[in-house]
Motif scaffolding. Structure first.
Motif, short mmCIF file in Angstrom:
data_model
loop_
_atom_site.label_atom_id
_atom_site.label_comp_id
_atom_site.label_asym_id
_atom_site.label_seq_id
_atom_site.Cartn_x
_atom_site.Cartn_y
_atom_site.Cartn_z
N LEU A 7 0.82 -1.20 0.00
CA LEU A 7 0.00 0.00 0.00
C LEU A 7 0.86 1.26 0.00
O LEU A 7 0.58 2.21 -0.75
CB LEU A 7 -0.94 0.00 1.20
CG LEU A 7 -1.87 1.21 1.31
CD1 LEU A 7 -2.81 1.26 0.11
CD2 LEU A 7 -2.63 1.16 2.60
N ALA A 8 1.91 1.28 0.79
CA ALA A 8 2.78 2.46 0.85
C ALA A 8 3.47 2.70 -0.48
O ALA A 8 3.56 3.84 -0.95
CB ALA A 8 3.81 2.30 1.96
N ALA A 9 3.94 1.63 -1.12
CA ALA A 9 4.60 1.78 -2.41
C ALA A 9 3.62 2.29 -3.46
O ALA A 9 3.97 3.15 -4.28
CB ALA A 9 5.19 0.44 -2.85
N THR A 10 2.39 1.81 -3.43
CA THR A 10 1.39 2.25 -4.39
C THR A 10 1.04 3.73 -4.19
O THR A 10 0.93 4.49 -5.15
CB THR A 10 0.12 1.39 -4.26
OG1 THR A 10 0.49 0.02 -4.41
CG2 THR A 10 -0.90 1.77 -5.30
N VAL A 11 0.89 4.13 -2.94
CA VAL A 11 0.55 5.52 -2.64
C VAL A 11 1.69 6.45 -3.04
O VAL A 11 1.47 7.52 -3.62
CB VAL A 11 0.18 5.68 -1.15
CG1 VAL A 11 0.09 7.14 -0.76
CG2 VAL A 11 -1.11 4.96 -0.86
N ILE A 12 2.93 6.07 -2.75
CA ILE A 12 4.08 6.89 -3.11
C ILE A 12 4.21 7.00 -4.62
O ILE A 12 4.46 8.08 -5.17
CB ILE A 12 5.36 6.35 -2.46
CG1 ILE A 12 5.30 6.56 -0.95
CG2 ILE A 12 6.60 7.01 -3.03
CD1 ILE A 12 6.41 5.89 -0.19
N ASP A 13 4.02 5.89 -5.33
CA ASP A 13 4.09 5.93 -6.79
C ASP A 13 2.98 6.81 -7.37
O ASP A 13 3.22 7.58 -8.31
CB ASP A 13 4.01 4.52 -7.37
CG ASP A 13 5.26 3.71 -7.09
OD1 ASP A 13 6.32 4.32 -6.82
OD2 ASP A 13 5.18 2.47 -7.14
N ALA A 14 1.79 6.70 -6.83
CA ALA A 14 0.68 7.54 -7.31
C ALA A 14 0.96 9.01 -7.03
O ALA A 14 0.68 9.87 -7.87
CB ALA A 14 -0.62 7.10 -6.65
N ALA A 15 1.51 9.31 -5.86
CA ALA A 15 1.84 10.70 -5.53
C ALA A 15 2.91 11.25 -6.46
O ALA A 15 2.85 12.41 -6.87
CB ALA A 15 2.28 10.80 -4.08
N LEU A 16 3.88 10.42 -6.81
CA LEU A 16 4.91 10.86 -7.75
C LEU A 16 4.31 11.18 -9.12
O LEU A 16 4.69 12.16 -9.76
CB LEU A 16 6.00 9.79 -7.89
CG LEU A 16 7.02 9.74 -6.75
CD1 LEU A 16 7.88 8.48 -6.86
CD2 LEU A 16 7.89 10.97 -6.76
N VAL A 17 3.37 10.38 -9.56
CA VAL A 17 2.72 10.63 -10.85
C VAL A 17 1.91 11.93 -10.80
O VAL A 17 1.94 12.75 -11.72
CB VAL A 17 1.83 9.43 -11.25
CG1 VAL A 17 0.95 9.76 -12.44
CG2 VAL A 17 2.70 8.22 -11.55
N VAL A 18 1.18 12.13 -9.70
CA VAL A 18 0.37 13.34 -9.56
C VAL A 18 1.26 14.58 -9.53
O VAL A 18 0.98 15.58 -10.20
CB VAL A 18 -0.51 13.26 -8.29
CG1 VAL A 18 -1.13 14.60 -7.96
CG2 VAL A 18 -1.58 12.21 -8.47
N VAL A 19 2.35 14.53 -8.77
CA VAL A 19 3.24 15.68 -8.68
C VAL A 19 3.91 15.96 -10.02
O VAL A 19 4.08 17.12 -10.41
CB VAL A 19 4.27 15.47 -7.55
CG1 VAL A 19 5.34 16.54 -7.56
CG2 VAL A 19 3.59 15.45 -6.21
N ALA A 20 4.27 14.92 -10.76
CA ALA A 20 4.85 15.12 -12.08
C ALA A 20 3.84 15.77 -13.02
O ALA A 20 4.19 16.67 -13.81
CB ALA A 20 5.33 13.79 -12.65
N GLY A 21 2.59 15.36 -12.95
CA GLY A 21 1.56 15.99 -13.77
C GLY A 21 1.36 17.45 -13.40
O GLY A 21 1.16 18.31 -14.27
#
Length: 100
Positions: A7-21
């Protein structure tokens, strides 16, 4: 390591995608901003997003060095925003006392 749990890895990866966008959207505002203050605010938002990326990457890799890097980037971003804002409002960054 924090990112070992699924769950933590998924949330961090999703946050990285959102911040990049968000960085891409702010980049569009920097290029097409109608006024200079719009561009300054967009550059400040990009600097903030880069700090967020560094912190998220520190969480993902479990390395504290990136937290120190993010603090330095935050300080540099703040100083550059203040400097550009002073230039936009006053037209000059450094003024001497005898020229007043």
């Amino acid at each position: 390591m924090v990112a070992e749990t699924g769950l933590a890895a998924t949330v961090i990866d999703a946050a990285l995608v959102v911040v990049a966008g968000l960085c891409l959207l702010c980049g569009y505002r920097v290029i097409s901003g109608p006024t200079v203050p719009d561009r300054v605010v967009a550059l400040d938002a990009i600097a903030t997003n880069v700090v967020a990326v560094a912190v998220l990457f520190a969480l993902k890799t479990d390395r504290g060095l990136f937290v120190s890097v993010s603090l330095v980037l935050a300080i540099i971003g703040f100083l550059s925003t203040v400097t550009v804002a002073k230039y936009v409002t006053e037209g000059d960054i450094i003024t001497r006392g005898d020229e007043l």
